[in-house]
Structures are given as structure tokens and as C-alpha cells.
Design a protein around this motif. Structure first.
Motif, PDB file in Angstrom:
ATOM      1  N   GLN A 281       0.846  -1.188   0.000  1.00  0.00           N
ATOM      2  CA  GLN A 281       0.000   0.000   0.000  1.00  0.00           C
ATOM      3  C   GLN A 281       0.884   1.241   0.000  1.00  0.00           C
ATOM      4  O   GLN A 281       2.048   1.188   0.390  1.00  0.00           O
ATOM      5  N   LYS A 286      -3.863   3.260   1.770  1.00  0.00           N
ATOM      6  CA  LYS A 286      -4.181   2.900   3.154  1.00  0.00           C
ATOM      7  C   LYS A 286      -5.414   3.639   3.635  1.00  0.00           C
ATOM      8  O   LYS A 286      -6.285   3.063   4.311  1.00  0.00           O
ATOM      9  N   GLU A 289      -8.343   2.064   2.090  1.00  0.00           N
ATOM     10  CA  GLU A 289      -8.446   0.638   2.419  1.00  0.00           C
ATOM     11  C   GLU A 289      -8.317  -0.238   1.175  1.00  0.00           C
ATOM     12  O   GLU A 289      -9.073  -1.173   0.966  1.00  0.00           O
ATOM     13  N   ILE A 291      -5.569  -2.557  -1.312  1.00  0.00           N
ATOM     14  CA  ILE A 291      -4.361  -3.380  -1.176  1.00  0.00           C
ATOM     15  C   ILE A 291      -4.031  -4.006  -2.530  1.00  0.00           C
ATOM     16  O   ILE A 291      -4.924  -4.381  -3.298  1.00  0.00           O
ATOM     17  N   GLU A 316      -9.470  -3.856   1.015  1.00  0.00           N
ATOM     18  CA  GLU A 316      -8.846  -4.616   2.104  1.00  0.00           C
ATOM     19  C   GLU A 316      -9.830  -5.566   2.775  1.00  0.00           C
ATOM     20  O   GLU A 316      -9.450  -6.640   3.226  1.00  0.00           O
ATOM     21  N   THR A 399       0.521   1.394  12.674  1.00  0.00           N
ATOM     22  CA  THR A 399       0.140   0.136  12.021  1.00  0.00           C
ATOM     23  C   THR A 399       1.236  -0.924  12.022  1.00  0.00           C
ATOM     24  O   THR A 399       0.954  -2.087  11.718  1.00  0.00           O
ATOM     25  N   LYS A 412       4.318  -6.181   9.694  1.00  0.00           N
ATOM     26  CA  LYS A 412       3.788  -4.939   9.135  1.00  0.00           C
ATOM     27  C   LYS A 412       4.817  -3.849   9.369  1.00  0.00           C
ATOM     28  O   LYS A 412       5.220  -3.593  10.503  1.00  0.00           O
ATOM     29  N   CYS A 414       6.995  -0.198   7.228  1.00  0.00           N
ATOM     30  CA  CYS A 414       6.978   0.854   6.205  1.00  0.00           C
ATOM     31  C   CYS A 414       8.387   1.009   5.656  1.00  0.00           C
ATOM     32  O   CYS A 414       9.354   1.133   6.418  1.00  0.00           O
ATOM     33  N   PHE A 419       3.878   0.909   2.404  1.00  0.00           N
ATOM     34  CA  PHE A 419       3.511   0.062   3.531  1.00  0.00           C
ATOM     35  C   PHE A 419       3.477  -1.390   3.066  1.00  0.00           C
ATOM     36  O   PHE A 419       2.932  -1.702   1.998  1.00  0.00           O
TER      37      PHE A 419
END
Length: 496
Positions: A281, A286, A289, A291, A316, A399, A412, A414, A419
Motif C-alpha cells: 500500500q 491505506k 483501504e 491493497i 482490504e 500500524t 507490518k 513501512c 507500507f
């Protein structure tokens, strides 16, 4: 036993193109020392034809001795005349097979084949050749089929809108190109004004020359800005042509993907050889929402012109239990998150940069008033991405995290402005490092870096995890710690 496509004769011949140096030397002498150069060239044309024929003959011999053998269990490629090189790959060991039908080769029914395994050199094909459509169909018959009875329906219908959105979000330099273009649009005028004032103070006699040069600065700046925007637009169009007609089908063992309007690509992927799944993402995706599902597998998406995408952009909420059959834990909860006191580790660089930009502009304006306009413009243009990265890193802090389940690990994190949610089997984790500065040691925090199996060494880093969580994670992964000053290495146990 099969031969490659006859067009490969030209490819093998190209390796001996250096022999053309002799006709070039002869033709150069004729042109330099003869008035009747055409007659003399025509009289000795047999020599040029002989050299070209020799090049083609060598290419034909190499092509003739290059053979492909297909059995029920393996595919074999032989090359070489005096030194025979034979490469044999069992079908069960193949990680991915890529077939590309290029536009200019379609009239000749030529298909470029690439076979990759988890062995061999990284980022290079283990076996690569060009065959006719007939031979390609013979290879397909030996590859396992996706069973319709066990197929996963949600993967079968990526929409045209999802392909367009994927092309839009993953075209190179989306925000950067717009930003640079804006810089040149406005910066050209500022640069022109500054240089105009400077030159007018130096010499009045150069006024005509300066005007003739300075009037071109804004036009050149605007032109460069347009070129940057055009470059992104071209990348966007190429991505649409590359990933249009996207189709994927799979069961619990194999994936089959196909896409492309100009160069048609087909991929056969062994799901057991997938290193990990990467849900990607950017900040806009993000917030909306959305992906894009990528995978890491030997030979898939390793070229510069393609991405290892399994599913283009989709909501998502649709990445749920329906996709858990292929290892995507869309509804999984993040167990280990960064400590609340560790937010500064995420935003410190853009925050400091954002706080220093305008004070620096005031200093420049005071001591160099001539450049106040340019420094103000530069400050604004630096402040914009700094504020953007503060938002990005804040979202990363909220996140990021790690989850460890029965036989899987989910990370998860970045990387720059992107992301990633990486999902892999525990056994795919090959290396982990933990870094701890003096300040992090006081706050009992650590930064964890993880590496998974794959052709590229990609590091996924999670900052500001508590040391107690690190101990729990090491126990779940059956790993041990080796401390070395402020740097800790996470060492996997011998039974893994």
C-alpha cells in the motif's frame, strides 16, 4: 528432441557480428582511395557476402546443436558444439515458468520461455530459450494443471478498474514527478528574476544578451516540468498495457496468471515455492483501504518491466478468510506493536527537517536578501514532502508490528513511503537482527530487522518494539539471542 525456434539462428549469429570488421575495413579503403568506389565495391561484394554467410552459418550450427528434450519428469536444454552443456530441471523442482509472446514475434509464432528454480544464481534464469507455439504447448502438457474443483474463486476476476488503479498507484514517481514539475513551473520564474537583478548590477552593457538568455529560463523550466509529467504518464500507459487483461486462477498447489495487451505474459507458479506474500500500500491506498497483493517467488516479477503482482488493487475487506487458503491472513490481529513512547523513532527525520526549513529561510533572507525569493520557494517545496512523510511515518507507527501464529509470521512495516504486510511461513525466516541505541536501551526498546528467503536481500524493519516483546517473539520462533554491545543478533536455533 526439439530444436529452438529458427529465429534463434539470428541470436546465435549476433555473437559473431565482430567478423563484420573485415568488410568494414575493405569498404573504408574503397571509399577513401577510389573514385569508382561503387564499381570496386560491387566487384569485391563476394567477400562481404561470404563474411555474412559465414556468420549465419556459425549461428545455424550453434542452433542445430542446441536441443530441447521433454520427458514426463524433466525438461533438458543442451547447447554447445565441442563443449556440450546440458541443463536438466525436473518439473517438480520448477518454481515458476514464464512465457512471453512479444508483439513483433507473434507473426512467427515464437514464444520466449524462462524456467526458474530455487537454486542457481540469484536474479538469473536457470533455463531460457525460444520455441514455437507447438513446443510450448508440449511443455504445458507436462506442467501440473490448476484443478477446477479446488480453484479459489475470489482470485479469478480482477476487474479493469483494479488494473487501472494498480497502474496509477505503482507508476514510477507519481507524487515525485508532480512535485518536481511544480518546482520547475514556479522555480523557473524565480530563477529568472534573481539572475536578472544580479546581471543588471554587474553590467548595463550586457542587458541585451542577458534578456535573450533569461527569457528562455522559464520556458526551459516549464518544458522540463512537462517532461517529468509526461514521463509519469508514459509509465502509467505502459503499466496499463502491461497488466491489462489480467487473469489469475489457482488452487492450493499452483497459480496461473496471464496479462498484457502488447506483450502477452503467462506464468505458472508452484505455490510451495513461494517465499512470502507481500500486501503493498501507499498512504492514499491505506486511507482508502485498498491493497495490492504481491508474492516473492523465484523467476516471477524479477524483470525490470514487471512486478510480482498476484492481485491488482482491491478492497482490504475482501482480503479475508476466503484467501486464507493461500496464506493471506487478512483478518489477523497484530500482536506485538511499537511502544507508545517510541513514536519519535519513526518521525524524527522529517520532523527535524520540517522544523528547520523556515528558520533557515529567515537566516538566508537576512544575510542574502537577493535570494530571499528563491529560499522561500525552496523552503515551501521542502516543507511539503516533510509534512507528507510525517503523516506517512505516523501511520507507520500506528500500524507496524509483528504477529506469530501456528506456523506463520506476519510483519507490518513501512519502507520509505510504502507500507508492507509480509506473511510467510516461519521456516522462510532466514535472518533477524536487533539494534538498540543508548537511548532505546533507557526506554527498553529495540529495532528489529527481518530477512526472508528470496532472490533479493530485502530487509523489513520494525522500530520501537519493547524488549519484553522481543523475548516473547524469540521464544515463539525458537531463536536465541547473542548480545554484542549495543547491537543484538537474533540467532536461529540449530534445529531450524
Amino acid at each position: 528432441m526439439y530444436h529452438e525456434h529458427p529465429l534463434r539462428i539470428l541470436r546465435y549469429s549476433a555473437k559473431n557480428i565482430w567478423l563484420l570488421v573485415f568488410p568494414l575495413i575493405r569498404n573504408f579503403n574503397i571509399l577513401s582511395h577510389s573514385r569508382d568506389w561503387f564499381y570496386n565495391w560491387l566487384r569485391g561484394a563476394w567477400f562481404d557476402i561470404l563474411i555474412i554467410g559465414l556468420i549465419l552459418m556459425i549461428g545455424y550450427i550453434k542452433w542445430y546443436f542446441a536441443r530441447i528434450k521433454i520427458t514426463d519428469s524433466a525438461i533438458t536444454h543442451e547447447t554447445g558444439i565441442f563443449l556440450n552443456i546440458r541443463t536438466s530441471i525436473p518439473f517438480i523442482s520448477i518454481s515458476s515458468v514464464t512465457a512471453v509472446r512479444k508483439l513483433h514475434l507473434r507473426p512467427f509464432r515464437a514464444v520466449n520461455i524462462r524456467c526458474d528454480t530455487r537454486a542457481g544464481f540469484f536474479n538469473t534464469a536457470d533455463m531460457k530459450f525460444m520455441v514455437t507455439e507447438k513446443i510450448y504447448q508440449e511443455i504445458l502438457k507436462k506442467l501440473p494443471k490448476v484443478m477446477n474443483d479446488n480453484s479459489i474463486d475470489p482470485l479469478s476476476k480482477p476487474t479493469a478498474v483494479s488494473v487501472i488503479l494498480f497502474s496509477f498507484f505503482f507508476s514510477s514517481g507519481l507524487s515525485g514527478v508532480i512535485y518536481i514539475a511544480a518546482f520547475f513551473f514556479q522555480g523557473g520564474n524565480i530563477a529568472r528574476d534573481i539572475i536578472t537583478v544580479s546581471l543588471s548590477k554587474i553590467s548595463e552593457s550586457s542587458e541585451k544578451i542577458s534578456r535573450s538568455l533569461l527569457l528562455k529560463i522559464p520556458d526551459a523550466a516549464v518544458l522540463i516540468g512537462i517532461l517529468f509529467i509526461g514521463a509519469w504518464l508514459l509509465s502509467f500507459i505502459i503499466n496499463i498495457l502491461t497488466y491489462s487483461k489480467f487473469h489469475v486462477e489457482c488452487d492450493n498447489r499452483y497459480y496461473r496468471t496471464s496479462y498484457g495487451a502488447v506483450n502477452c505474459r503467462e506464468h505458472w507458479i508452484n505455490s510451495a515455492h513461494i517465499n512470502y506474500i507481500d500486501l503493498r500500500q501507499n498512504l492514499i491506498m491505506k486511507f482508502s483501504e485498498a491493497i495490492a497483493v504481491h508474492i516473492s517467488c523465484a523467476g516471477y516479477g524479477t524483470s525490470k518491466r514487471s512486478l510480482p503482482v498476484l492481485l491488482p488493487v482491491r478492497k482490504e475487506k475482501n482480503i479475508s478468510k476466503d484467501l486464507e487458503a493461500i496464506g493471506i491472513l487478512g483478518s489477523a490481529r497484530t500482536e506485538f506493536r511499537p511502544k507508545k513512547t517510541g513514536m519519535w523513532n519513526y518521525i524524527w527525520l522529517p520532523a527535524i527537517l520540517s522544523a528547520c526549513v523556515f528558520p533557515l529561510h529567515l537566516i538566508i533572507s537576512r544575510f542574502f536578501p537577493l535570494f530571499s525569493g528563491l529560499s522561500l520557494f525552496a523552503a515551501i517545496m521542502i516543507e511539503i514532502p516533510s509534512a507528507w512523510f510525517i503523516i506517512v511515518k505516523t501511520a507507520a507507527f500506528l500500524t507496524s508490528g509483528i504477529s506469530v501464529y501456528d506456523d506463520k509470521i506476519m510483519v507490518k512495516c513501512c519502507k520509505w513511503a510504502g507500507f508492507h504486510t509480509v506473511i510467510a511461513d516461519r521456516k522462510k525466516l532466514v535472518k533477524a537482527g536487533i539494534e538498540q541505541t543508548i537511548f532505546q536501551k533507557i526506554g527498553r526498546r529495540c529495532c528489529v530487522a527481518l530477512w526472508f528467503e528470496g532472490e533479493k536481500q530485502i530487509k523489513y524493519k520494525i522500530k520501537s518494539l519493547s524488549t519484553s516483546d522481543i523475548v516473547t517473539i524469540s521464544q515463539l520462533l525458537d531463536c536465541s539471542f547473542v548480545t554484542n554491545k549495543s547491537k543484538i543478533t537474533l540467532k536461529q536455533a540449530s534445529d531450524q
